[in-house]
Design an enzyme around this catalytic site. Sequence first.
Site, PDB file in Angstrom:
ATOM      1  N   GLU A   1      24.906  72.462   3.505  1.00 42.86           N
ATOM      2  CA  GLU A   1      23.739  71.583   3.470  1.00 42.86           C
ATOM      3  C   GLU A   1      22.830  71.669   2.245  1.00 42.86           C
ATOM      4  O   GLU A   1      21.650  72.010   2.350  1.00 42.86           O
ATOM      5  CB  GLU A   1      22.912  71.780   4.751  1.00 42.86           C
ATOM      6  CG  GLU A   1      23.695  71.356   5.970  1.00 42.86           C
ATOM      7  CD  GLU A   1      22.865  71.272   7.260  1.00 42.86           C
ATOM      8  OE1 GLU A   1      21.713  71.720   7.261  1.00 42.86           O
ATOM      9  OE2 GLU A   1      23.406  70.748   8.245  1.00 42.86           O
TER      10      GLU A   1
ATOM     11  N   GLU B   1      29.584  69.824  10.931  1.00 45.48           N
ATOM     12  CA  GLU B   1      28.505  70.109  11.885  1.00 45.48           C
ATOM     13  C   GLU B   1      28.138  68.826  12.593  1.00 45.48           C
ATOM     14  O   GLU B   1      27.769  67.833  11.963  1.00 45.48           O
ATOM     15  CB  GLU B   1      27.234  70.657  11.207  1.00 45.48           C
ATOM     16  CG  GLU B   1      27.210  72.144  11.027  1.00 45.48           C
ATOM     17  CD  GLU B   1      25.838  72.667  10.585  1.00 45.48           C
ATOM     18  OE1 GLU B   1      24.796  72.136  11.024  1.00 45.48           O
ATOM     19  OE2 GLU B   1      25.825  73.619   9.786  1.00 45.48           O
TER      20      GLU B   1
HETATM   21  C1  LIG Z   1      20.929  71.943  13.723  1.00 47.86           C
HETATM   22  C2  LIG Z   1      20.944  73.410  13.602  1.00 47.86           C
HETATM   23  O1  LIG Z   1      21.008  74.111  14.588  1.00 47.86           O
HETATM   24  N1  LIG Z   1      20.899  73.873  12.387  1.00 47.86           N
HETATM   25  C3  LIG Z   1      20.905  75.274  12.121  1.00 47.86           C
HETATM   26  C4  LIG Z   1      21.697  75.502  10.887  1.00 47.86           C
HETATM   27  O2  LIG Z   1      21.725  76.838  10.544  1.00 47.86           O
HETATM   28  C5  LIG Z   1      20.442  77.432  10.346  1.00 47.86           C
HETATM   29  C6  LIG Z   1      20.662  78.838   9.974  1.00 47.86           C
HETATM   30  O3  LIG Z   1      21.477  79.486  10.900  1.00 47.86           O
HETATM   31  C7  LIG Z   1      19.594  77.291  11.586  1.00 47.86           C
HETATM   32  O4  LIG Z   1      18.310  77.814  11.344  1.00 47.86           O
HETATM   33  C8  LIG Z   1      19.506  75.845  11.960  1.00 47.86           C
HETATM   34  O5  LIG Z   1      18.792  75.710  13.161  1.00 47.86           O
END
Ligand SMILES: CC(=O)N[C@H]1CO[C@H](CO)[C@@H](O)[C@@H]1O
Length: 414
Positions: free
Chosen positions: A234, A346
Amino acid sequence: MAFNVKSLYAFTLLSVWIASARGQAQEWQQCGGIGFSGATTCVSGSVCSEINDYYSQCVPGVASSAPATSTATSTSTAPSSTPSSGSSSGSLRFAGVNISGFDFGCNSDGSCTASGAWPPLLQYYGHDGQGQMQHFVNDDGFNVFRLPVGWQFLTNDVMSGDIDEDNLAEYDALVQACLATGASCIVDVHNYARFNGEIIGQGGPSNDIFATLWSNLAAKYATSDNVIFGVMNEPHDIPDIVAWAASVQAAVTAIRQAGATTQLILLPGNNWTSAETFVSNGSADALSQVTNPDGSITNLIFDVHKYLDSDNSGTNAECVTNNIDDAFSPLADYLRTNGRQAFNTETGGGNTASCAQYLCEQIAFMQQNSDVYLGYVGWAAGNFDPTYVLGETPTDNGGVWTDTSLVSACLAPK
Ligand SMILES: CC(=O)N[C@H]1CO[C@H](CO)[C@@H](O)[C@@H]1O
Ligand SMILES: *[C@@H]1O[C@H](CO)[C@@H](O)[C@H](O)[C@H]1NC(C)=O
Ligand SMILES: *[C@@H]1O[C@H](CO)[C@@H](O)[C@H](O)[C@H]1NC(C)=O
């Protein structure tokens, strides 16, 4: 996930019989499944397709009167020049789950702490990630896991590409547990294109440092055919997408030159890897320039994410969209036109009726477009509790595993 021709045929006969006496389901709407009481016929131009026992839905196409000819519905959009490494039979090559834990302690500005990582393995006092993966493969038919890890954990908090061997041994225990299931395993550096707030190649770690990190990781897994390299989780708010593509190129070159010559590599775009803005945001064009050292694009796959809640954050229990018209349909067109493929690493939602509906629709659409979509990975199991809003962690009662409702309804291939 294989498309069930017999049920299609049965449903088709049934639909002729009933002759739309009680209304018809629209394209992509549910048309059957355990507990479903709505319309079981589809509007003209679509057919009711069984996804699993709990969910059938209307997909584009016409029922063939000789169903033995193909196991796929024809979407009539796939030209003969489409990439061939994905399955073309209406089933996706990959279905999986994120096994989270080594990424705990990471924030979206790329600040992570090695001590914040929590290995999702019993021997390191985490949840039973190994048992979860075995269950997911054996009972549900999943065949890929994404294993997020913070860069800081790998280097023990040093901004460097040099890996801390003790920490890598812990992460490798999860990778090996994954590989032992026979599944593919995505090594995902979960840093949002940053290290402690600073962007790779744009004020933060140099491309050389990033390349060294990937060279070391790839050397470790060079002979593991089932490892997939997820270059970065991301990226967001990247000011210069062309410069970011150069950083991705540095990683790809490093991975290949370290001897990992054949594995899949996932190329992440801007805006949290959004599938919706992958093209419009300029990520697609910039990342299209990334090549293997021999100039080819073999096994270089675009990495996209998409949630289904109202703000696309993946933090809400209810879902409001199947992402087809705004994201996956236009992206499929782009991929097909340009001879590329993408992997949705994801996605997910709450264990709610709205998410079961929309996520099943999204996955069915991807199955219909499996020439350009490799598959999907749900977020998330591992060290999350089943009570986490997007929890996909199964519960273990004396060796009998029970899935969350969204995994059962949509994500599990069988
Ligand atoms: C949507 C979601 O749950 N995103 C997660 C992605 O990863 C980070 C780090 O582990 C989380 O903080 C986010 O909540
Ligand atoms: C792409 O998204 C970024 C934010 O992630 C934004 O700053 C930029 O203006 C966008 N570019 C285009 C071309 O839409
Ligand atoms: C990022 O993507 C979301 C949808 O996924 C969209 O709503 C938003 O406008 C995008 N932001 C930018 C800057 O492109």
